[in-house]
Design a protein around this motif. Structure first.
Motif, PDB file in Angstrom:
ATOM      1  N   PRO A 103       0.805  -1.223   0.000  1.00 31.92           N
ATOM      2  CA  PRO A 103       0.000   0.000   0.000  1.00 31.92           C
ATOM      3  C   PRO A 103       0.845   1.284   0.000  1.00 31.92           C
ATOM      4  CG  PRO A 103      -0.243  -1.178   2.084  1.00 31.92           C
ATOM      5  CD  PRO A 103       0.622  -2.019   1.212  1.00 31.92           C
TER       6      PRO A 103
ATOM      7  N   ALA B  49      -8.834   6.379  -2.548  1.00 36.24           N
ATOM      8  CA  ALA B  49      -9.168   5.752  -3.825  1.00 36.24           C
ATOM      9  C   ALA B  49      -8.614   6.593  -4.970  1.00 36.24           C
ATOM     10  CB  ALA B  49     -10.684   5.597  -3.950  1.00 36.24           C
ATOM     11  N   GLU B  50      -8.774   7.936  -4.831  1.00 34.54           N
ATOM     12  CA  GLU B  50      -8.236   8.818  -5.870  1.00 34.54           C
ATOM     13  C   GLU B  50      -6.729   8.694  -5.952  1.00 34.54           C
ATOM     14  OE1 GLU B  50      -9.430  12.950  -5.948  1.00 34.54           O
ATOM     15  OE2 GLU B  50     -11.414  12.381  -5.178  1.00 34.54           O
TER      16      GLU B  50
ATOM     17  N   SER C 236      -4.970   6.177  -4.970  1.00 34.09           N
ATOM     18  CA  SER C 236      -4.631   4.855  -5.476  1.00 34.09           C
ATOM     19  C   SER C 236      -4.846   4.791  -6.986  1.00 34.09           C
ATOM     20  CB  SER C 236      -5.491   3.830  -4.750  1.00 34.09           C
ATOM     21  OG  SER C 236      -5.277   2.565  -5.275  1.00 34.09           O
ATOM     22  N   ALA C 237      -5.854   5.535  -7.464  1.00 38.38           N
ATOM     23  CA  ALA C 237      -6.098   5.583  -8.898  1.00 38.38           C
ATOM     24  C   ALA C 237      -4.916   6.223  -9.619  1.00 38.38           C
ATOM     25  CB  ALA C 237      -7.380   6.362  -9.184  1.00 38.38           C
TER      26      ALA C 237
ATOM     27  N   GLY D 195      -1.483   3.846  -7.635  1.00 39.17           N
ATOM     28  CA  GLY D 195      -1.509   2.405  -7.404  1.00 39.17           C
ATOM     29  C   GLY D 195      -1.208   1.615  -8.668  1.00 39.17           C
ATOM     30  N   VAL D 196      -0.841   0.352  -8.459  1.00 36.61           N
ATOM     31  CA  VAL D 196      -0.495  -0.521  -9.577  1.00 36.61           C
ATOM     32  C   VAL D 196      -1.741  -1.245 -10.061  1.00 36.61           C
ATOM     33  CG1 VAL D 196       0.851  -2.538 -10.264  1.00 36.61           C
ATOM     34  CG2 VAL D 196       1.820  -0.858  -8.655  1.00 36.61           C
TER      35      VAL D 196
END
Lengths: 303, 580
Positions: free
Chosen positions: B31, B534-535, B537-538, B541-542
């Motif tokens: 994470p 979430a944003e 991670s968007a 993130g992988v």
């Protein structure tokens, strides 16, 4: 929108957890039957439930008080009945004694009969309960109402005492006195305004009968004291009636309050069960779609 | 020659792409990881015969994909979420304490009232009297049990405060070390090639820190991050971290306060909770000084009122032997239980403000409390200028913002009263306060845990009024009303009021509402945090599908470039054979 793989998995696991937590909560509500178990479940409903329980506790205590008071007052009713019967017999004797044809010997026989009635009456008015408390003494429970010595029987209670009988609460702001004091049943004033009592009147009659004297005065006094006894019995009867009325009222209160409490804190089963079914369906659907979509990966096609 | 080197540059670049993508795939479930990208530029072209011919590609850098604005928003929201989460979790512990079936206190009060009713039916009966005493003891035990459990929660809260401070110190120490490593890397490589893994680690630590305490960050030109608290006090500057300390309040041994190591190395600097901003630590501190202390005070007030009223009934009548009654309840550590005093002052606690001139030695003491008039469990008292070069004391309800009202002085005793002139409490001082000193009076915080049954015997119970015959039940009837009399929170003129039983139900409602409010706030800021994450991670993130596509892309490019190289070899051989 771009979605990272970690977020996809974590989000799904989070949602699955939420769904399961909701199911557990619902199952808990259904199995315990209680929906509001702690303040944060619903403060207003909990408050309602507590207030209802408080009123239920009170009504139940009133009813316990009522059964105690009833036993107590029934004892008084019995004793007053007995004293009334004795008084009627004494009255009959005095009516016989008024017959001018009676000899001194006849009157002596009547005196002997009257003596027996007097002894019986003294036992009744000085009656003690099983713990040795004098029934007709009110709060002065350790004092016998009447002397049982030599000479004329006299009242021993403090007749200036106000509020001399204990009361008990049998409903909201309804109290009932727990008994009758000797002064309210057996003590009257004679023609001269002097205090006398049922036993003393009978003793005076005995003396006069033995001396072959006229007992018209005693007959009059006996009638007066008999009336006072009947008033006392009526009072007891009214109090017993009050007890019955309040007991019915309290029981009705307990019923409606229990319903109120149940509405406040108990689980609405129909609602909870339909929510549970809905939740199960939702969880199942979610698990199925998750199982299917999580298999999708481009790596399946990378040689 | 050009074709070979161009092909080679493409081959190397594709290999870099494969490496970076593989690393992304490997870190897909980490994470703290921000996905990485190869930055490539075309190599300088060559001018040949009237045109520029490209010379291949070059990998210039590998970068993290982040959004600094989002990251900062996440830090702020994380502080807030942890604050409201912690508050909600701590409140839920009290909420659980008062769960249904655990309401032994209200059951014991009902049992006491019922026993008093029974006593009114048989005022001289010894077993009935004994039962009444047992129920009085039962009430005291239930107050103690609740009071002790709240005390336990307070102690546990204190250890959480210490843990939170230790966590903060651990994180800031790590951050200082990472700052040093990053700065060294950057210096060694002339400001190029940021150590991405260290940046990831540092961002993760900063996020953890923001959950504990509100922070501001400032980056310097060597890549180091300086971290400050909300009030500007440094936590990390360059390669040095400053520890926070949880120290015992000199005026209240049960209470912890937060201080910071001084930069100059002298005595630690204490600071007020509001400088901590949001985050776990300030939630723990506010919970202890706010809701927990209020509930303890409310419960204590109920216990005190219960004891006082029951004792008044005892003192107002005669026992079985015709003697004036003795106290039914007392308070542990109280100095006097004889009528009419019941040692009520011992249930209070006083706290000196930390910025007082001499907080440890100049102490406020409680002389008397009028528990039926107190509107709130806590008051604050200030030493202010009386306009005549002297000191005057004023009081107000704690945290109310009302205009403070002067206390009436009588020697060293100062009395607070309602506008109608009814006494609230009186205090005195050990030592002499200075202008500007302030004190907190927790009127009844110990009431619940210190309530005691005095251990009377059945003969000592007062059922009859003074002067009444032995079978009188007047006082017993009064016992039955103790819990239902309007005896608390009277209006300032002494009218109205709330019964002990109703005060308890109201307290449960307050606890429930406090918990719900905290939970709702925690949910709300939690969902904001979730959305931001979430944003984030968007952006950072992988996505495994994406990486699979990247791998295919670079693999194909690698093959193509290899083909270019082998083709250039073919061309070369063809050239050689033409010559031969």
């Amino acid at each position: 929108m771009r979605v990272s793989s970690l977020q996809y998995f974590q989000g799904n696991i989070g949602r699955l957890n939420d769904l399961q937590a909701q199911l557990v909560q619902l199952q808990d509500k259904i199995s315990s039957g209680v929906e509001v178990t702690q303040p944060s479940d619903d403060p207003a409903r909990l408050f309602e439930g507590i207030q209802a329980q408080k009123a239920i506790d009170k009504a139940e205590q009133y009813n316990r008080n009522i059964s105690f008071a009833r036993t107590q007052l029934e004892q008084f009713d019995n004793m007053l009945e007995r004293s009334s019967d004795t008084t009627i017999e004494a009255k009959n004797l005095l009516v016989q004694a008024a017959n001018g044809t009676l000899s001194a010997q006849d009157r002596d026989v009547l005196a002997t009969a009257m003596q027996a009635l007097r002894d019986d009456m003294l036992t009744t008015v000085n009656r003690q309960d099983f713990q040795g408390r004098f029934l007709f003494s009110g709060k002065e429970e350790d004092t016998a109402p009447f002397t049982d010595g030599n000479g004329i029987t006299a009242l021993q209670l403090d007749d200036t005492l106000t509020d001399a009988i204990n009361s008990v609460e049998v409903g909201q702001d309804v109290t009932v006195k727990l008994g009758i004091r000797a002064t309210d049943a057996f003590v009257i004033d004679d023609a001269n305004g002097d205090q006398t009592n049922v036993v003393a009147i009978m003793e005076s009659a005995i003396t006069k009968l033995r001396n072959n004297e006229d007992t018209t005065d005693e007959l009059g006094l006996i009638n007066t004291v008999f009336e006072k006894m009947q008033n006392a019995r009526a009072t007891v009867g009214i109090r017993l009636g009050t007890l019955d009325a309040n007991e019915a009222l309290n029981s009705a209160d307990v019923n409606s309050l229990s319903a109120l409490k149940s509405a406040a804190v108990d689980t609405d089963m129909a609602k909870a069960i339909s929510q549970l079914v809905q939740g199960q369906t939702q969880t199942q659907a979610f698990q199925q779609t998750y199982a299917t979509t999580s298999k999708l990966s481009l790596f399946n096609f990378v040689a | 020659m050009g074709i070979l080197s161009t092909g080679l540059s493409g081959l190397l670049n594709s290999r870099d792409g494969l490496s970076v993508s593989s690393n992304n795939v490997a870190n897909a479930n980490n994470p703290a990881y921000r996905r990485q990208q190869v930055q490539q530029v075309s190599q300088q072209s060559q001018f040949v015969n009237g045109g520029h011919v490209g010379q291949g590609v070059e990998t210039v850098d590998v970068t993290r994909i982040t959004d600094e604005f989002l990251e900062n928003q996440i830090l702020r929201t994380n502080s807030r979420t942890n604050y409201s989460d912690t508050l909600a979790t701590q409140l839920e512990r009290i909420d659980d304490l008062f769960a249904d079936g655990n309401n032994a206190l209200s059951e014991s009060i009902t049992a006491f009232s019922n026993a008093a009713q029974d006593l009114s039916l048989r005022p001289t009966d010894l077993p009935t009297r004994q039962n009444f005493l047992d129920k009085a003891d039962f009430v005291a035990q239930q107050f103690n049990s609740l009071g002790r459990r709240l005390d336990d929660i307070q102690r546990d809260n204190n250890s959480k405060i210490e843990q939170s401070v230790a966590d903060i110190n651990g994180i800031t120490q790590n951050l200082a070390t990472i700052n040093e490593q990053i700065s060294r890397d950057i210096t060694e490589q002339d400001g190029r090639g940021l150590p991405l893994d260290l940046l990831d680690q540092r961002d993760d630590l900063i996020k953890q820190l923001s959950g504990k305490i509100a922070i501001q960050t400032v980056k310097d030109d060597q890549g180091r991050l300086n971290i400050f608290m909300k009030n500007g006090q440094p936590l990390v500057t360059n390669e040095r971290s400053f520890d926070l300390l949880a120290i015992t309040d000199p005026s209240d041994p049960e209470n912890l306060v937060i201080a910071r190591e001084s930069v100059a190395g002298d005595t630690p600097v204490r600071f007020s909770t509001r400088y901590l901003g949001e985050g776990q630590l300030s939630a723990l501190l506010e919970y202890r000084n706010g809701p927990l202390s209020r509930y303890q005070g409310t419960l204590g007030l109920m216990a005190a009122r219960f004891a006082e009223q029951a004792n008044e009934v005892q003192f107002g009548g005669l026992d079985l032997n015709g003697n004036t009654g003795q106290a039914l309840f007392e308070f542990a550590n109280s100095t006097a239980v004889a009528p009419p005093a019941t040692g009520i002052d011992s249930i209070a606690e006083t706290v000196s403000a930390f910025d007082n001139a001499d907080p440890a030695n100049v102490r406020m003491q409680v002389e008397t409390l009028n528990t039926s008039q107190l509107r709130v469990p806590e008051y604050e008292i200030f030493a202010v200028d009386d306009g005549n070069n002297g000191i005057e004391y004023k009081f107000r309800e704690l945290g109310s913002g009302n205009v403070a009202i002067p206390l009436a002085a009588n020697g060293n005793t100062f009395t607070a009263s309602t506008p109608s002139g009814l006494e609230l409490f009186s205090i005195s001082f050990a030592g002499t306060p200075e202008l500007g000193d302030s004190f907190t009076l927790r009127t009844s915080v110990n009431g619940s845990s210190q309530l005691r049954f005095t251990g009377l015997t059945a003969e000592d119970v007062v059922a009859r009024a003074d002067g009444a015959p032995s079978g009188d039940n007047s006082q017993a009837v009064l016992f039955a009303k103790v819990a239902d009399n309007a005896s608390l929170y009277k209006r300032e003129d002494g009218s109205g009021g709330v019964s002990i039983r109703d005060a308890f139900s109201r307290m449960l409602t307050v606890i429930g509402n406090d918990t719900i409010t905290a939970r709702t706030e925690a949910l709300a800021s939690g969902s904001v945090l979730q959305r931001l994450e979430a944003e984030q991670s968007a952006v950072s993130g992988v996505n495994l599908d994406e990486e699979a596509a990247q791998l295919i892309k670079y693999q194909q490019a690698y093959n193509a470039n290899a083909k270019v190289i082998s083709m250039s070899q073919q061309l070369f051989e063809e050239l050689l054979s033409a010559i031969r």
